[in-house]
Write an enzyme that holds these catalytic residues in place. Structure first.
Site, mmCIF file in Angstrom:
data_model
loop_
_atom_site.group_PDB
_atom_site.id
_atom_site.type_symbol
_atom_site.label_atom_id
_atom_site.label_comp_id
_atom_site.label_asym_id
_atom_site.label_seq_id
_atom_site.Cartn_x
_atom_site.Cartn_y
_atom_site.Cartn_z
ATOM 1 N N HIS A 1 0.810 -1.220 0.000
ATOM 2 C CA HIS A 1 0.000 0.000 0.000
ATOM 3 C C HIS A 1 0.847 1.277 0.000
ATOM 4 O O HIS A 1 0.320 2.360 -0.196
ATOM 5 C CB HIS A 1 -0.983 -0.032 1.178
ATOM 6 C CG HIS A 1 -2.144 -0.932 0.899
ATOM 7 N ND1 HIS A 1 -3.405 -0.726 1.400
ATOM 8 C CD2 HIS A 1 -2.238 -2.053 0.143
ATOM 9 C CE1 HIS A 1 -4.225 -1.671 0.971
ATOM 10 N NE2 HIS A 1 -3.532 -2.502 0.216
ATOM 11 N N LYS B 1 -14.431 -8.068 -7.962
ATOM 12 C CA LYS B 1 -13.618 -8.889 -8.861
ATOM 13 C C LYS B 1 -12.911 -9.993 -8.067
ATOM 14 O O LYS B 1 -12.826 -11.140 -8.521
ATOM 15 C CB LYS B 1 -12.600 -7.998 -9.576
ATOM 16 C CG LYS B 1 -11.963 -8.680 -10.774
ATOM 17 C CD LYS B 1 -11.088 -7.717 -11.563
ATOM 18 C CE LYS B 1 -10.334 -8.453 -12.653
ATOM 19 N NZ LYS B 1 -9.440 -7.586 -13.416
ATOM 20 N N ASP B 2 -12.408 -9.637 -6.878
ATOM 21 C CA ASP B 2 -11.770 -10.656 -6.037
ATOM 22 C C ASP B 2 -12.775 -11.713 -5.592
ATOM 23 O O ASP B 2 -12.456 -12.895 -5.504
ATOM 24 C CB ASP B 2 -11.119 -10.005 -4.804
ATOM 25 C CG ASP B 2 -9.759 -9.385 -5.139
ATOM 26 O OD1 ASP B 2 -9.264 -9.609 -6.255
ATOM 27 O OD2 ASP B 2 -9.204 -8.674 -4.272
ATOM 28 N N GLU C 1 5.819 -33.940 -1.856
ATOM 29 C CA GLU C 1 4.584 -33.446 -2.438
ATOM 30 C C GLU C 1 4.899 -32.692 -3.734
ATOM 31 O O GLU C 1 6.011 -32.179 -3.905
ATOM 32 C CB GLU C 1 3.905 -32.487 -1.455
ATOM 33 C CG GLU C 1 3.423 -33.177 -0.192
ATOM 34 C CD GLU C 1 2.107 -33.877 -0.411
ATOM 35 O OE1 GLU C 1 2.127 -35.056 -0.815
ATOM 36 O OE2 GLU C 1 1.066 -33.258 -0.173
ATOM 37 N N SER D 1 -0.472 -1.115 -6.162
ATOM 38 C CA SER D 1 -0.184 -2.243 -7.038
ATOM 39 C C SER D 1 0.527 -1.791 -8.301
ATOM 40 O O SER D 1 0.277 -0.688 -8.805
ATOM 41 C CB SER D 1 -1.483 -2.939 -7.431
ATOM 42 O OG SER D 1 -2.050 -3.589 -6.331
HETATM 43 C C1 HEM Z 1 0.810 -16.168 2.086
HETATM 44 C C2 HEM Z 1 1.224 -15.800 0.931
HETATM 45 C C3 HEM Z 1 0.939 -14.432 0.302
HETATM 46 C C4 HEM Z 1 -0.107 -13.592 0.500
HETATM 47 C C5 HEM Z 1 -1.297 -13.812 1.425
HETATM 48 C C6 HEM Z 1 0.096 -12.458 -0.367
HETATM 49 C C7 HEM Z 1 -0.782 -11.388 -0.469
HETATM 50 C C8 HEM Z 1 -0.693 -10.381 -1.412
HETATM 51 C C9 HEM Z 1 -1.735 -9.470 -1.746
HETATM 52 C C10 HEM Z 1 -3.136 -9.438 -1.113
HETATM 53 C C11 HEM Z 1 -1.273 -8.674 -2.749
HETATM 54 C C12 HEM Z 1 -2.056 -7.610 -3.538
HETATM 55 C C13 HEM Z 1 -2.849 -8.270 -4.655
HETATM 56 C C14 HEM Z 1 -1.994 -8.744 -5.809
HETATM 57 O O1 HEM Z 1 -1.266 -7.912 -6.391
HETATM 58 O O2 HEM Z 1 -2.048 -9.927 -6.180
HETATM 59 C C15 HEM Z 1 0.094 -9.041 -2.993
HETATM 60 C C16 HEM Z 1 0.941 -8.415 -3.909
HETATM 61 C C17 HEM Z 1 2.237 -8.819 -4.180
HETATM 62 N N1 HEM Z 1 2.857 -9.960 -3.706
HETATM 63 FE FE1 HEM Z 1 2.097 -11.264 -2.395
HETATM 64 N N2 HEM Z 1 1.267 -12.617 -1.050
HETATM 65 C C18 HEM Z 1 1.812 -13.801 -0.675
HETATM 66 C C19 HEM Z 1 2.997 -14.330 -1.120
HETATM 67 C C20 HEM Z 1 3.888 -13.691 -1.982
HETATM 68 C C21 HEM Z 1 5.119 -14.243 -2.453
HETATM 69 C C22 HEM Z 1 5.623 -15.628 -2.055
HETATM 70 C C23 HEM Z 1 5.713 -13.302 -3.284
HETATM 71 C C24 HEM Z 1 7.038 -13.335 -4.057
HETATM 72 C C25 HEM Z 1 8.040 -14.111 -3.827
HETATM 73 C C26 HEM Z 1 4.828 -12.181 -3.337
HETATM 74 C C27 HEM Z 1 5.059 -11.020 -4.059
HETATM 75 C C28 HEM Z 1 4.132 -10.005 -4.241
HETATM 76 C C29 HEM Z 1 4.355 -8.820 -5.045
HETATM 77 C C30 HEM Z 1 5.652 -8.452 -5.796
HETATM 78 C C31 HEM Z 1 3.155 -8.061 -5.003
HETATM 79 C C32 HEM Z 1 2.867 -6.758 -5.719
HETATM 80 C C33 HEM Z 1 2.311 -7.146 -7.034
HETATM 81 C C34 HEM Z 1 2.000 -5.996 -7.917
HETATM 82 O O3 HEM Z 1 1.530 -4.975 -7.415
HETATM 83 O O4 HEM Z 1 2.200 -6.171 -9.125
HETATM 84 N N3 HEM Z 1 3.730 -12.450 -2.542
HETATM 85 N N4 HEM Z 1 0.414 -10.108 -2.185
#
Ligand code: HEM
Lengths: 436, 256
Positions: A216, A244-245, A288, A220
């Protein structure tokens, strides 16, 4: 989008509380008004899906923990009691067991989305790094969770993976004994794995909160990979992305439920319905499916690496490669310095990306085969084989996995042309050399 | 676009989880039987389960235990409470200690686990030339394609090929990994007297006992599939509604 301004002097309990602890202002700000690029595609659904999956895993896990017993003599039977005698126990267990697979599927897609659209690039490096931390925690959690039912694969998987630490020079064996709490995987190991498996999801929650705070900060990224320029580029998170989500969640739950109700054991291994037996080694120990690519990297190093002053044994080399394959993700923002984020506007990386994905999926398949057998995969019901040994395929793929990060990306940063980018999200006229 | 995304997800899942068999020694896939409990609306055939239980009781139970099943569980097969009491009464279990501190024998009750043939694994091995007749409670889930495998295994006894030397106490079975199994062919045609008109053949016995063992491994299968149908109907309708609502909300957003 009812924009609410809270007046501390009005009577309602919400206002009263909000004045003292601004929870509603916070929620309104972060979930309601939060300006979001209007061009996010469905690949941006997977973050929220991961978050919801995490909550479902914690809830089902809690109920399982109420009936599970973490003693080697009782663990297997306590799981069977859950399946047979606890009200709705079979449902809770199948949701949780398949949930692990769903979680990894979602997070893999989430990571690959970031890789394609350059979401790891400035200013989102910390956001990305926190994601990698989450991924590591998830792997540890899933590994320990799989040990709990104390079936044959639980026991032998735990034995193989914990044994990896013995590759560490000098102190390796001491570390392994310490991890086990004894001289083999046994009761103390199972008990501590249960305690840790219960704890770690809450650590993940903590890191997810940081992940969202970091998200935030700059908002995004988006499929064009360009920054927000004008007010027209964004829409409020609610109702647009909430609905959408929700729609994405509906589709996702359909897939998850299809597994739970109609193929609950499809993603599992039959051997885990045989109680753990330290005297009988299964014919083929496989992790797995979601660990297979990393398992393949581990086994790909089957040769010693002479450094002149020191020789890295094959086993240690494999362990280094396996952990390195994840740790390298931390360095990504500094390995890829190309100014354009989205692969859509990167003529070379666009293709390199897909070769990397193919290498990763191929690694997954090699992880499921025996190193010496000919490599094959199933393509639309047909077995495809080129008569190459599995280990060779794994080695080539491992090389490519690393080379894309360590070799191709730094080179592309220098030589890949910077193409014209759209002026803004709402005004997609190409303008030359916008840079970021 | 949505379609491609989700078919990608699904196919990635399928691809990533293609079951893979260890190389060496071709594994013979068991023939596929059209089970009543297959498919989205699959249900057990209670008549068949009762026959299968009869086969287990009269044949398999001399060697194999079924330690996850209590007599009361057999009510799923359509037995009445009185029948189960009578059935349990035929078995003896050790209970205690009583007030004098002694263990004693008493007739089994419906809440008791069906007593197995041996006191422990050592005793079971001693009686079977060193091989262990494993507990059959979960066998249908502990083998790949379990229901078909168990059925095929029981029908898979043949004369060993000439070039294969069978050690003493080993039998040739074309579906067993390695083809040498320590379990003798458990029955021949007519070995079990069925109460209904089902054929008294090895194939029928094998099919019935495999169905019974599938129930034993997954007694909640019917509940699961029935609930699944309702949950899936709900989720699919909800998803369609959410999609329509999403379209409505997004109608006036330009250039996304
Ligand atoms: C429990 C696991 C995770 C949760 C709950 C989570 C949750 C979120 C949420 C809610 C967002 C905003 C929505 C979206 O852009 O899809 C986000 C964005 C992002 N997440 Fe995660 N995430 C997780 C794991 C990860 C992992 C493992 C990575 C990378 C190794 C990652 C990298 C990113 C990045 C780079 C963004 C920004 C994306 C953008 O704005 O283009 N996330 N995450």
């Amino acid at each position: 989008m009812a924009s609410t301004v809270y007046n501390p002097n009005t009577k309602g309990w919400k206002e009263w509380l909000d004045h003292r602890l601004p929870v509603f202002t916070f929620m309104d700000h972060e979930l309601n008004k939060y300006p979001t690029p209007k061009n996010l595609n469905y690949w941006w659904n997977f973050g929220s899906l991961a978050g919801i999956t995490l909550v479902i895993m914690i809830m089902t896990g809690l109920f399982l923990a109420m009936h599970y017993t973490s003693s080697t003599t009782l663990a297997f039977n306590s799981v069977e009691r859950i399946m047979r005698d606890v009200n709705g126990g079979w449902l809770i267990r199948y949701v949780h067991a398949n949930g692990a697979s769903m979680f990894f599927m979602v997070v893999y897609i989430h990571i690959f989305r970031g890789l394609y659209f350059g979401s790891y690039k400035p200013p989102r490096e910390v956001l990305w790094a926190l994601g990698v931390v989450i991924f590591l925690l998830m792997m540890a959690t899933a590994f320990m969770g799989y040990v709990l039912p104390w079936g044959q694969m639980s026991f032998w998987g735990a034995t193989v993976i914990t044994n990896l630490f013995s590759a560490i020079p000098v102190i390796g064996d001491t570390i392994v004994t310490w991890l086990w709490g004894g001289f083999s995987v046994d009761n103390p190991t199972l008990t501590r794995f249960f305690a840790l498996h219960f704890l770690m999801p809450f650590l993940i929650v903590g890191v997810v909160i940081l992940h969202i705070v970091a998200l935030h900060r700059f908002g995004s990224n988006n499929p064009l990979g360009i920054d927000i320029k004008e007010k027209k580029d964004t829409i409020p998170f609610h109702p647009y992305y909430t609905i959408k989500d929700m729609y994405g969640l509906g589709v996702f739950l359909c897939i998850w439920a299809a597994f739970v109700f109609y193929a609950p054991n499809y993603l599992g291994h039959p051997d885990n319905y045989t109680p753990a037996n330290p005297m009988v080694t299964p014919a083929h120990i496989v992790p797995e499916w979601y660990f297979l690519p990393f398992y393949a990297i581990l086994r790909a190093v089957d040769f010693n690496i002479p450094l002149g002053f020191y020789t890295i044994e094959a086993k240690l080399g494999g362990v280094i490669a396996m952990f390195g394959s994840i740790l390298v993700l931390f360095a990504l923002p500094w390995l890829d310095k190309h100014p354009v984020r989205s692969a859509r506007f990167r003529p070379y990386y666009k293709w390199i990306y897909w070769t990397w994905i193919i290498a990763f999926v191929t690694l997954g398949q090699t992880g499921a085969l025996l190193p010496d057998q000919p490599f094959y995969f199933i393509f639309f019901g047909h077995e495809v084989s080129f008569g190459i040994k599995t280990i060779t395929v794994a080695q080539i793929s491992t090389f490519w996995y690393f080379f894309v990060f360590l070799g191709v990306m730094p080179i592309l940063s220098k030589i890949e042309p910077v193409k014209a980018l759209p002026y803004s999200i709402s005004n997609p006229v190409l303008t030359a050399k916008e840079g970021k | 676009m949505k379609k491609t995304i989700f078919s990608l997800v699904a196919s990635a899942l399928v691809f990533a989880s293609v079951p893979v068999f260890a190389g060496g020694g071709a594994v013979l896939e068991p023939p596929q039987h059209p089970w009543s409990f297959e498919g989205v609306t699959g249900k057990f055939d209670k008549q068949q389960l009762q026959r299968g239980f009869q086969v287990y009781k009269e044949v398999c139970s001399t060697c194999h235990a079924l330690s996850k099943i209590a007599f009361r569980n057999l009510s799923d097969l359509g037995y009445s409470e009185d029948e189960l009491k009578a059935l349990a009464g035929q078995y003896k279990v050790i209970d205690g200690p009583n007030d004098a501190g002694d263990m004693f024998e008493r007739p089994a009750r419906p809440s008791d686990i069906i007593p197995g043939p041996f006191a422990n694994e050592k005793a079971a091995r001693a009686a079977n030339g060193g091989a262990y007749p494993l507990d059959l409670s979960l066998i249908a889930k502990a083998r790949h394609d379990g229901s078909n495998y168990v059925r095929a295994l029981l029908m898979g006894y043949e004369n060993a090929p000439h070039d294969m030397k069978m050690p003493d106490g080993m039998y040739y079975n074309k579906y067993f990994a390695g083809h040498q199994i320590a379990m003798p062919s458990p029955f021949s045609d007519g070995a079990v007297d069925y109460q209904d008109n089902s054929p008294e053949t090895v194939q029928q016995y094998a099919t019935d006992v495999a169905a019974f063992l599938t129930w034993a491994a997954e007694p909640k299968l019917e509940t699961r599939k029935a609930l699944g149908l309702r949950v899936m109907t709900f989720l699919l309708s909800l998803t369609v509604l959410l999609y329509l609502y999403k379209r409505k909300v997004w109608k006036d957003v330009k250039g996304h």
